[in-house]
Design a protein around this motif. Sequence first.
Motif, PDB file in Angstrom:
ATOM      1  N   SER A 200     -10.156  12.612  14.322  1.00  0.00           N
ATOM      2  CA  SER A 200      -8.869  11.917  14.387  1.00  0.00           C
ATOM      3  C   SER A 200      -7.692  12.817  14.024  1.00  0.00           C
ATOM      4  O   SER A 200      -6.547  12.379  14.042  1.00  0.00           O
ATOM      5  CB  SER A 200      -8.888  10.703  13.460  1.00  0.00           C
ATOM      6  OG  SER A 200      -8.991  11.106  12.103  1.00  0.00           O
ATOM      7  N   GLY A 201      -7.959  14.074  13.675  1.00  0.00           N
ATOM      8  CA  GLY A 201      -6.892  15.025  13.384  1.00  0.00           C
ATOM      9  C   GLY A 201      -6.274  14.883  12.010  1.00  0.00           C
ATOM     10  O   GLY A 201      -5.166  15.382  11.773  1.00  0.00           O
ATOM     11  N   GLN A 202      -6.992  14.259  11.082  1.00  0.00           N
ATOM     12  CA  GLN A 202      -6.443  14.030   9.743  1.00  0.00           C
ATOM     13  C   GLN A 202      -6.783  15.145   8.750  1.00  0.00           C
ATOM     14  O   GLN A 202      -6.386  15.074   7.600  1.00  0.00           O
ATOM     15  CB  GLN A 202      -6.966  12.704   9.193  1.00  0.00           C
ATOM     16  CG  GLN A 202      -6.503  11.482   9.981  1.00  0.00           C
ATOM     17  CD  GLN A 202      -7.222  10.205   9.594  1.00  0.00           C
ATOM     18  OE1 GLN A 202      -7.970   9.649  10.371  1.00  0.00           O
ATOM     19  NE2 GLN A 202      -6.998   9.742   8.371  1.00  0.00           N
ATOM     20  N   VAL A 203      -7.502  16.160   9.210  1.00  0.00           N
ATOM     21  CA  VAL A 203      -8.050  17.176   8.308  1.00  0.00           C
ATOM     22  C   VAL A 203      -7.435  18.538   8.613  1.00  0.00           C
ATOM     23  O   VAL A 203      -7.364  18.959   9.771  1.00  0.00           O
ATOM     24  CB  VAL A 203      -9.590  17.246   8.451  1.00  0.00           C
ATOM     25  CG1 VAL A 203     -10.170  18.280   7.496  1.00  0.00           C
ATOM     26  CG2 VAL A 203     -10.201  15.869   8.212  1.00  0.00           C
TER      27      VAL A 203
ATOM     28  N   SER B 177     -21.343  23.942   6.005  1.00  0.00           N
ATOM     29  CA  SER B 177     -22.347  24.913   6.424  1.00  0.00           C
ATOM     30  C   SER B 177     -22.332  25.139   7.933  1.00  0.00           C
ATOM     31  O   SER B 177     -22.737  26.188   8.417  1.00  0.00           O
ATOM     32  CB  SER B 177     -23.745  24.467   5.974  1.00  0.00           C
ATOM     33  OG  SER B 177     -24.151  23.301   6.674  1.00  0.00           O
ATOM     34  N   HIS B 178     -21.889  24.118   8.700  1.00  0.00           N
ATOM     35  CA  HIS B 178     -21.779  24.295  10.153  1.00  0.00           C
ATOM     36  C   HIS B 178     -20.920  23.182  10.736  1.00  0.00           C
ATOM     37  O   HIS B 178     -20.695  22.143  10.104  1.00  0.00           O
ATOM     38  CB  HIS B 178     -23.160  24.306  10.812  1.00  0.00           C
ATOM     39  CG  HIS B 178     -23.802  22.946  10.893  1.00  0.00           C
ATOM     40  ND1 HIS B 178     -23.629  22.108  11.977  1.00  0.00           N
ATOM     41  CD2 HIS B 178     -24.605  22.280  10.034  1.00  0.00           C
ATOM     42  CE1 HIS B 178     -24.300  20.987  11.777  1.00  0.00           C
ATOM     43  NE2 HIS B 178     -24.897  21.056  10.600  1.00  0.00           N
ATOM     44  N   ILE B 179     -20.456  23.399  11.974  1.00  0.00           N
ATOM     45  CA  ILE B 179     -19.701  22.378  12.696  1.00  0.00           C
ATOM     46  C   ILE B 179     -20.319  22.137  14.074  1.00  0.00           C
ATOM     47  O   ILE B 179     -19.716  21.465  14.916  1.00  0.00           O
ATOM     48  CB  ILE B 179     -18.212  22.765  12.847  1.00  0.00           C
ATOM     49  CG1 ILE B 179     -18.060  24.050  13.660  1.00  0.00           C
ATOM     50  CG2 ILE B 179     -17.562  22.918  11.472  1.00  0.00           C
ATOM     51  CD1 ILE B 179     -16.608  24.393  13.994  1.00  0.00           C
TER      52      ILE B 179
ATOM     53  N   ILE C 252     -15.566  18.515  18.820  1.00  0.00           N
ATOM     54  CA  ILE C 252     -14.131  18.359  18.576  1.00  0.00           C
ATOM     55  C   ILE C 252     -13.687  19.268  17.437  1.00  0.00           C
ATOM     56  O   ILE C 252     -12.613  19.867  17.476  1.00  0.00           O
ATOM     57  CB  ILE C 252     -13.785  16.884  18.280  1.00  0.00           C
ATOM     58  CG1 ILE C 252     -14.052  16.029  19.523  1.00  0.00           C
ATOM     59  CG2 ILE C 252     -12.319  16.749  17.854  1.00  0.00           C
ATOM     60  CD1 ILE C 252     -13.807  14.549  19.320  1.00  0.00           C
ATOM     61  N   ALA C 253     -14.533  19.402  16.414  1.00  0.00           N
ATOM     62  CA  ALA C 253     -14.220  20.339  15.322  1.00  0.00           C
ATOM     63  C   ALA C 253     -14.117  21.751  15.856  1.00  0.00           C
ATOM     64  O   ALA C 253     -13.236  22.522  15.443  1.00  0.00           O
ATOM     65  CB  ALA C 253     -15.283  20.245  14.233  1.00  0.00           C
ATOM     66  N   GLY C 254     -15.009  22.108  16.779  1.00  0.00           N
ATOM     67  CA  GLY C 254     -14.948  23.436  17.391  1.00  0.00           C
ATOM     68  C   GLY C 254     -13.662  23.651  18.158  1.00  0.00           C
ATOM     69  O   GLY C 254     -13.046  24.732  18.088  1.00  0.00           O
ATOM     70  N   GLN C 255     -13.215  22.632  18.893  1.00  0.00           N
ATOM     71  CA  GLN C 255     -11.963  22.732  19.635  1.00  0.00           C
ATOM     72  C   GLN C 255     -10.773  22.894  18.689  1.00  0.00           C
ATOM     73  O   GLN C 255      -9.876  23.698  18.939  1.00  0.00           O
ATOM     74  CB  GLN C 255     -11.785  21.483  20.497  1.00  0.00           C
ATOM     75  CG  GLN C 255     -12.811  21.342  21.611  1.00  0.00           C
ATOM     76  CD  GLN C 255     -12.775  19.958  22.253  1.00  0.00           C
ATOM     77  OE1 GLN C 255     -11.889  19.150  21.971  1.00  0.00           O
ATOM     78  NE2 GLN C 255     -13.747  19.677  23.097  1.00  0.00           N
ATOM     79  N   LEU C 256     -10.781  22.129  17.605  1.00  0.00           N
ATOM     80  CA  LEU C 256      -9.681  22.221  16.641  1.00  0.00           C
ATOM     81  C   LEU C 256      -9.649  23.593  15.975  1.00  0.00           C
ATOM     82  O   LEU C 256      -8.568  24.144  15.717  1.00  0.00           O
ATOM     83  CB  LEU C 256      -9.830  21.120  15.584  1.00  0.00           C
ATOM     84  CG  LEU C 256      -9.635  19.682  16.083  1.00  0.00           C
ATOM     85  CD1 LEU C 256     -10.044  18.682  14.991  1.00  0.00           C
ATOM     86  CD2 LEU C 256      -8.185  19.450  16.501  1.00  0.00           C
TER      87      LEU C 256
ATOM     88  N   THR D 185      -8.233  26.192  18.498  1.00  0.00           N
ATOM     89  CA  THR D 185      -6.792  26.064  18.746  1.00  0.00           C
ATOM     90  C   THR D 185      -5.955  26.249  17.484  1.00  0.00           C
ATOM     91  O   THR D 185      -4.729  26.088  17.515  1.00  0.00           O
ATOM     92  CB  THR D 185      -6.479  24.683  19.354  1.00  0.00           C
ATOM     93  OG1 THR D 185      -6.965  23.643  18.489  1.00  0.00           O
ATOM     94  CG2 THR D 185      -7.138  24.546  20.723  1.00  0.00           C
ATOM     95  N   GLY D 186      -6.614  26.566  16.360  1.00  0.00           N
ATOM     96  CA  GLY D 186      -5.887  26.827  15.128  1.00  0.00           C
ATOM     97  C   GLY D 186      -5.429  25.589  14.387  1.00  0.00           C
ATOM     98  O   GLY D 186      -4.610  25.679  13.460  1.00  0.00           O
ATOM     99  N   LYS D 187      -5.953  24.433  14.748  1.00  0.00           N
ATOM    100  CA  LYS D 187      -5.550  23.193  14.093  1.00  0.00           C
ATOM    101  C   LYS D 187      -6.466  22.805  12.936  1.00  0.00           C
ATOM    102  O   LYS D 187      -6.175  21.838  12.227  1.00  0.00           O
ATOM    103  CB  LYS D 187      -5.516  22.056  15.120  1.00  0.00           C
ATOM    104  CG  LYS D 187      -4.480  22.263  16.208  1.00  0.00           C
ATOM    105  CD  LYS D 187      -4.514  21.127  17.222  1.00  0.00           C
ATOM    106  CE  LYS D 187      -3.467  21.334  18.310  1.00  0.00           C
ATOM    107  NZ  LYS D 187      -3.520  20.262  19.340  1.00  0.00           N
ATOM    108  N   LEU D 188      -7.546  23.537  12.760  1.00  0.00           N
ATOM    109  CA  LEU D 188      -8.487  23.255  11.676  1.00  0.00           C
ATOM    110  C   LEU D 188      -8.978  24.568  11.082  1.00  0.00           C
ATOM    111  O   LEU D 188      -9.478  25.438  11.804  1.00  0.00           O
ATOM    112  CB  LEU D 188      -9.688  22.449  12.204  1.00  0.00           C
ATOM    113  CG  LEU D 188     -10.775  22.103  11.174  1.00  0.00           C
ATOM    114  CD1 LEU D 188     -10.245  21.127  10.136  1.00  0.00           C
ATOM    115  CD2 LEU D 188     -12.009  21.519  11.869  1.00  0.00           C
ATOM    116  N   GLU D 189      -8.808  24.710   9.776  1.00  0.00           N
ATOM    117  CA  GLU D 189      -9.353  25.872   9.065  1.00  0.00           C
ATOM    118  C   GLU D 189     -10.768  25.542   8.620  1.00  0.00           C
ATOM    119  O   GLU D 189     -11.013  24.480   8.047  1.00  0.00           O
ATOM    120  CB  GLU D 189      -8.492  26.208   7.850  1.00  0.00           C
ATOM    121  CG  GLU D 189      -8.995  27.394   7.051  1.00  0.00           C
ATOM    122  CD  GLU D 189      -8.173  27.657   5.802  1.00  0.00           C
ATOM    123  OE1 GLU D 189      -8.595  28.514   4.990  1.00  0.00           O
ATOM    124  OE2 GLU D 189      -7.121  27.010   5.612  1.00  0.00           O
TER     125      GLU D 189
END
Length: 230
Positions: free
Chosen positions: A70-73, A79-81, A86-90, A93-97
């Motif tokens: 949902s983009g709240q993080v 340990s993995h994604i 969706i976590a991989g996409q984020l 694209t630099g939207k998730l560290e």
Amino acid sequence: MDNPFGKITTIEKGMNLFHDGMSIMFGGFGGVGSPPTIIDGIIHKHIRHLTLIGNDTGFPMIGIGKVVSSGQVDKVIVSHIGSNPIAGQLLTTGKLEVEFCPQGTLVERIRAGGVGIPAILTDIGIDNEMVTGSKPIYVLDGKVFLVESALTADISIVYAKKSDPFGNLVYDKSARNTNPLVAMAGEITIAEVEEIVPLGSLDPDEIITPGVFVDYVIPSQGVNWKWVWE
């Protein structure tokens, strides 16, 4: 049921403890053992800029993965994604560290946080730049180790099969997974439970998490499957 310790509360009152920019540690393994009612509460309260700490990012619409999707993080320590594209996409694209940590090291960092140890030494992943990052190095008896800081969070959320009013927790088989360690490492720990039983009715030998680690107990409303599949 009597609530002599004031720990039993509702999801509505429990959500008042959550706010933007906080860190949340969660129990669960691929969604199994993660608290569905609390996770739905986080989503519907639209809490943002979160740091999540736990085993993985679940699946896109299962477990903690729903909060990530949902983009709240802003950041996860996991340990993995791999089970959540969706976590991989984020990430891409630099939207998730993402701070990657070998699974055994991750749970030991959580355990260390729960018992008040500031850091651990390990040589796991020392040759992997994705793991080492800018972490400090320590040489002990001629051997080189990474210094991995302990992990704690503003709030820990866990899922259990049973609780009494004091917050003594019993888990269901493999749904136990990381929950007992996560319960120890939060400044505040909230347990979502399937059943609340009278004080004294639990066999002491079946209690895994003593109530001293639990601040609040919330009755589970189960998974909101309508929302999951929308």
